[in-house]
Design an enzyme around this catalytic site. Structure first.
Site, PDB file in Angstrom:
ATOM      1  N   ARG A 155      12.916 -31.409  32.134  1.00 46.54           N
ATOM      2  CA  ARG A 155      11.551 -31.172  31.664  1.00 46.54           C
ATOM      3  C   ARG A 155      10.652 -32.327  32.082  1.00 46.54           C
ATOM      4  O   ARG A 155      11.122 -33.353  32.589  1.00 46.54           O
ATOM      5  CB  ARG A 155      11.524 -31.035  30.146  1.00 46.54           C
ATOM      6  CG  ARG A 155      11.892 -32.335  29.410  1.00 46.54           C
ATOM      7  CD  ARG A 155      11.566 -32.202  27.932  1.00 46.54           C
ATOM      8  NE  ARG A 155      11.970 -33.345  27.140  1.00 46.54           N
ATOM      9  CZ  ARG A 155      11.255 -34.450  26.986  1.00 46.54           C
ATOM     10  NH1 ARG A 155      10.114 -34.604  27.644  1.00 46.54           N
ATOM     11  NH2 ARG A 155      11.681 -35.428  26.211  1.00 46.54           N
TER      12      ARG A 155
ATOM     13  N   PHE B 183      19.112 -33.570  29.388  1.00 43.92           N
ATOM     14  CA  PHE B 183      20.180 -34.525  29.081  1.00 43.92           C
ATOM     15  C   PHE B 183      21.515 -33.825  28.819  1.00 43.92           C
ATOM     16  O   PHE B 183      22.301 -34.220  27.964  1.00 43.92           O
ATOM     17  CB  PHE B 183      19.780 -35.427  27.906  1.00 43.92           C
ATOM     18  CG  PHE B 183      18.477 -36.142  28.137  1.00 43.92           C
ATOM     19  CD1 PHE B 183      18.331 -36.982  29.226  1.00 43.92           C
ATOM     20  CD2 PHE B 183      17.395 -35.968  27.293  1.00 43.92           C
ATOM     21  CE1 PHE B 183      17.130 -37.642  29.466  1.00 43.92           C
ATOM     22  CE2 PHE B 183      16.192 -36.614  27.517  1.00 43.92           C
ATOM     23  CZ  PHE B 183      16.058 -37.457  28.612  1.00 43.92           C
TER      24      PHE B 183
ATOM     25  N   ARG C  40      21.145 -30.183  19.492  1.00 43.52           N
ATOM     26  CA  ARG C  40      22.040 -30.349  20.644  1.00 43.52           C
ATOM     27  C   ARG C  40      23.034 -29.181  20.682  1.00 43.52           C
ATOM     28  O   ARG C  40      23.285 -28.522  19.694  1.00 43.52           O
ATOM     29  CB  ARG C  40      22.789 -31.681  20.563  1.00 43.52           C
ATOM     30  CG  ARG C  40      21.873 -32.885  20.730  1.00 43.52           C
ATOM     31  CD  ARG C  40      22.657 -34.192  20.820  1.00 43.52           C
ATOM     32  NE  ARG C  40      21.748 -35.308  21.019  1.00 43.52           N
ATOM     33  CZ  ARG C  40      21.182 -35.996  20.034  1.00 43.52           C
ATOM     34  NH1 ARG C  40      21.465 -35.689  18.778  1.00 43.52           N
ATOM     35  NH2 ARG C  40      20.351 -36.988  20.296  1.00 43.52           N
TER      36      ARG C  40
ATOM     37  N   GLU D  72      26.942 -42.573  18.994  1.00 44.75           N
ATOM     38  CA  GLU D  72      27.764 -42.548  20.199  1.00 44.75           C
ATOM     39  C   GLU D  72      29.164 -42.060  19.812  1.00 44.75           C
ATOM     40  O   GLU D  72      29.745 -42.523  18.834  1.00 44.75           O
ATOM     41  CB  GLU D  72      27.858 -43.945  20.824  1.00 44.75           C
ATOM     42  CG  GLU D  72      26.526 -44.659  21.044  1.00 44.75           C
ATOM     43  CD  GLU D  72      25.740 -44.148  22.231  1.00 44.75           C
ATOM     44  OE1 GLU D  72      26.246 -43.251  22.932  1.00 44.75           O
ATOM     45  OE2 GLU D  72      24.621 -44.631  22.452  1.00 44.75           O
TER      46      GLU D  72
END
EC number: 4.8.1.8
Length: 348
Positions: free
Chosen positions: A94, A130, A157, A220
């Site tokens: 994007r 991503f 996500r 993470e």
């Protein structure tokens, strides 16, 4: 204990031509003796251009591929690209205005873009950024990424894999790995000896009551999963190793034989999130997908500095297969245009 994977870093010389500006969050792929580069950002969330750059490994010079056919109109960041045969496949991404791109191919023989799939339509893949992308001889695979929203009710996500059958020109979603599987962006994603591996990445907690590393629901990850197309089963893989990589995302990765090779990445996000550099690594690790043991590799004196948000791919240079790394974000929060190659000398 002797290391089972030996290799050496080299910096790839770039002699000029139409050189792409420093960037991160872009895609690269190799066909024959040419490297292709598309998309990217600098500064954060500012997409750069929609040119397809070509690096010739023989002359070490850059050029821009002819823009014929259905040329993608949006200058994108957070996009990904893979090569199958003589064609490139580019998915998503994007710009700053949140205008998302679709799914295209580029025929490197005909030098022509082709529009393939409108994303965000019911029954097909949703638009995203991503994400991670890999391929085999017959399919293009897309995993994870950050959702636009689209027509379907979707988390921020994704945790699923979308598979594109090249011969049929059709998409299918692979079996859902289940609620325990983390939704991730910027994860490692590779085909290794016929199986799909998803490893590490930036994740969203499944249970809002679970405390995370940052006091939010984003963290993470250090989890590793494998999908076997033959059995259509997911497995969470328990890896071991005295030198096992810490949690991370946005790292370079490649498949060489039975090994997954990774380098660098973001090991702690910045307080300003994507606007800042975060804590970046310059560590290299290899996972033996048969023994499930990690080990660290060094690769000699010519080693990239700390970096993440790179573009990477598996390729062969001077007869040696290995990990090719281009661009990325440095600890100064500047973008780089450097290119490095980790050549695997031997593996047992």
């Amino acid at each position: 204990m002797a290391r089972t994977l030996q290799g050496e870093w080299m910096k790839v010389e770039q002699k000029g031509g139409q050189v792409p500006a420093p960037r991160s969050s872009h895609g690269i792929a190799v066909i024959g003796d040419k490297l292709y580069c598309f998309g990217g950002e600098d500064p954060p969330y500012e997409s750069i251009d929609n040119d397809l750059y070509v690096f010739d490994f023989n002359t070490h010079t850059w050029s821009i591929a002819p823009a014929n056919g259905d040329v993608p109109k949006t200058r994108v960041l957070g996009t990904r690209m893979v090569a199958v045969g003589t064609k490139l496949y580019v998915f998503g991404g994007r710009n700053k205005q949140l205008e998302f791109e679709d799914f295209y191919s580029y025929d490197t023989v005909k030098e022509e873009w082709k529009f393939l799939t409108k994303l965000d339509e019911k029954g097909g893949p949703e638009a995203r950024t991503f994400h991670s992308m890999t391929s085999d001889e017959n399919h293009v695979y897309v995993f994870g990424g950050v959702s636009k929203g689209g027509l379907n009710a979707t988390p921020f996500r994704f945790r699923t894999i979308e598979a594109y059958n090249i011969a049929e020109g059709k998409w299918a979603q692979l079996p859902d790995p289940g609620e325990d599987f983390e939704k991730r962006g910027m994860a490692g994603f590779l085909v290794v000896q016929g199986k799909l591996w998803v490893f590490y990445g930036f994740a969203t907690a499944n249970d809002p009551k679970i405390p995370t590393l940052y006091g939010s629901q984003d963290y993470e990850s250090n989890r590793v999963h494998c999908y076997d197309p033959a059995t259509q089963k997911w497995t969470e893989v328990e890896t071991t190793g005295f030198e096992k990589p810490s949690r991370r995302s946005c790292f370079a990765h490649a498949a060489v034989g039975k090994y997954i090779i990774i380098f660098g990445g973001e090991i702690e996000r910045d307080p300003e999130a994507h606007q800042g550099p975060g804590t970046l690594s310059r560590e290299g690790f290899a996972l033996d997908t048969e023994t499930l043991v990690w080990e660290r590799y060094e690769g000699g004196p010519i080693k990239p500095s700390n970096r993440g948000w790179v573009a990477s791919t598996t390729t062969t240079i001077n007869g040696k297969k290995g990990l090719l790394v281009h661009g990325g974000k440095l600890m100064t929060n500047e973008r780089t245009d450097e290119m490095y190659f980790f050549a695997v000398n031997s593996s047992t």
